[in-house]
Motif scaffolding. Structure first.
Motif, PDB file in Angstrom:
ATOM      1  N   UNK A 305       0.800  -1.237   0.000  1.00 30.49           N
ATOM      2  CA  UNK A 305       0.000   0.000   0.000  1.00 30.49           C
ATOM      3  C   UNK A 305       0.828   1.279   0.000  1.00 30.49           C
ATOM      4  N   UNK A 306       2.153   1.166   0.109  1.00 37.86           N
ATOM      5  CA  UNK A 306       2.998   2.351   0.103  1.00 37.86           C
ATOM      6  C   UNK A 306       3.529   2.691   1.486  1.00 37.86           C
ATOM      7  N   UNK A 307       4.682   3.334   1.512  1.00 32.41           N
ATOM      8  CA  UNK A 307       5.323   3.664   2.778  1.00 32.41           C
ATOM      9  C   UNK A 307       4.541   4.689   3.580  1.00 32.41           C
ATOM     10  N   UNK A 308       3.952   5.677   2.895  1.00 31.30           N
ATOM     11  CA  UNK A 308       3.186   6.702   3.601  1.00 31.30           C
ATOM     12  C   UNK A 308       2.029   6.078   4.374  1.00 31.30           C
ATOM     13  N   UNK A 309       1.384   5.093   3.772  1.00 28.71           N
ATOM     14  CA  UNK A 309       0.297   4.408   4.472  1.00 28.71           C
ATOM     15  C   UNK A 309       0.831   3.598   5.645  1.00 28.71           C
ATOM     16  N   UNK A 310       1.867   2.809   5.409  1.00 28.84           N
ATOM     17  CA  UNK A 310       2.356   1.887   6.432  1.00 28.84           C
ATOM     18  C   UNK A 310       2.797   2.616   7.691  1.00 28.84           C
ATOM     19  N   UNK A 311       3.490   3.731   7.546  1.00 29.54           N
ATOM     20  CA  UNK A 311       3.980   4.471   8.709  1.00 29.54           C
ATOM     21  C   UNK A 311       2.813   5.001   9.534  1.00 29.54           C
ATOM     22  N   UNK A 312       1.860   5.637   8.875  1.00 29.70           N
ATOM     23  CA  UNK A 312       0.709   6.198   9.590  1.00 29.70           C
ATOM     24  C   UNK A 312      -0.159   5.094  10.200  1.00 29.70           C
ATOM     25  N   UNK A 313      -0.472   4.098   9.401  1.00 33.34           N
ATOM     26  CA  UNK A 313      -1.407   3.063   9.836  1.00 33.34           C
ATOM     27  C   UNK A 313      -0.821   2.231  10.973  1.00 33.34           C
TER      28      UNK A 313
END
Length: 333
Positions: A305-313
């Motif tokens: 899903x992408x790094x931006x998603x993984x960090x936040x989620x």
């Protein structure tokens, strides 16, 4: 003629996968059992009782966890190969507010480890399921499925409240995260998942999925058992007393440990049971956080899903999972 040849090839692949998995599982149990007998003897001969204790803890975790790992990967591979994805899309409501709890509860019917939940969630999103519902399913499936709950009941005999606590806390965390994404999630944070590599369905897909899941999850089980045994033996009691003496510090320590150890959800209950110096709430937190946030899951989510998603989620999921486990543990345990 061609269809018969394809069917025969598929049957051979399926039988080969089952035989390899059965032999692999038996080999793991045999090696662990032999090690449990020879390891302590060797350790005592070398005048190193801590090594004997390490072998005892390690083999206890591995031997107990392998059968459930094997069962979970077999069922997970079968569902992935033989159950059409449209079944899930037809059962989930389009409305996100309603779809989230339904998707969270649907995690009960998909035995498998957290590694399998990420590609399944990506498939659901590609098929038009609301992202919030797919993410709730991603979090709940590896935490509340029947294999995990039965494994937890065996790891904690005579403690049905631990099984109920895991079910309630994990489901609550998954639903809360789904609703939070529905309310605050940004479309630009979630990269559309790409199409998976073609592995085929039917027996060929089952064989491929079984081989991949068992070997992948089995490696993490062995590493998790070794890490838990090392933690039990190597960390001085005086250091543990600092955390075990405080209910909140012990919860935070095991919540962080769950992220680092990356133990498969089908075996993490046995690791948690071995951490007997900690409070029941802290061990419950370990079992709730692990299937939702660990290093391998963060990597899988970033790749899908992408790094931006993984960090936040992952960050928000960790906080929500700890809060839900602490609340349920305070109320139930």
């Amino acid at each position: 003629m061609e269809n018969q040849r394809t069917l025969a090839d598929g049957l051979r692949l399926g039988i080969r996968a089952l035989v390899c998995t059965a032999v692999g599982g038996t080999a793991l149990i045999t090696v662990a059992t032999v090690a449990s007998v020879l390891g302590p003897v060797l350790a005592l001969d070398l005048y190193t009782p801590p090594v004997a204790a390490w072998w005892t803890v390690f083999t206890a975790i591995a031997v107990q966890g392998v059968p459930f790992l094997l069962l979970g990967t077999v069922v997970s591979a079968a569902i992935g190969a033989f159950v059409p994805e449209r079944v899930f899309t037809r059962l989930l409501p389009r409305n996100q507010a309603l779809g989230v709890p339904v998707a969270g509860a649907a995690g009960v019917v998909l035995p498998g480890c957290e590694c399998a939940s990420v590609p399944v969630a990506g498939s659901l999103i590609r098929r038009g399921v609301a992202p919030a519902a797919a993410l709730a399913f991603l979090l709940s499936a590896p935490a509340i499925n029947p294999v995990v709950l039965v494994a937890t009941s065996i790891a904690f005999p005579g403690q049905p409240e631990m099984v109920l606590g895991r079910l309630l806390a994990s489901l609550a965390a998954a639903v809360v995260m789904g609703w939070l994404w529905a309310r605050f999630g940004q479309e630009r944070w979630l990269r559309p998942p790409g199409k998976p590599s073609a592995t085929g369905g039917g027996l060929r897909g089952f064989a491929h999925g079984l081989q991949h899941d068992f070997l992948h999850a089995g490696g993490f089980l062995v590493l998790g058992a070794a890490a838990a045994a090392t933690f039990n033996i190597a960390v001085p009691r005086s250091v543990l007393d600092v955390f075990t003496g405080s209910p909140w510090l012990s919860v935070l320590l095991l919540a962080l440990l769950a992220v680092v150890l990356c133990v498969c959800s089908e075996a993490d209950a046995f690791v948690a049971a071995s951490l007997s110096g900690f409070s029941p709430t802290a061990r419950l937190t370990f079992m709730v956080v692990g299937p939702m946030v660990d290093l391998k899951l963060i990597a899988l989510q970033a790749g899908t899903f992408g790094r931006a998603f993984a960090v936040r989620f992952a960050s928000v999921t960790w906080v929500v999972a700890v809060a839900c486990a602490a609340l349920v543990g305070w109320w139930l345990l």
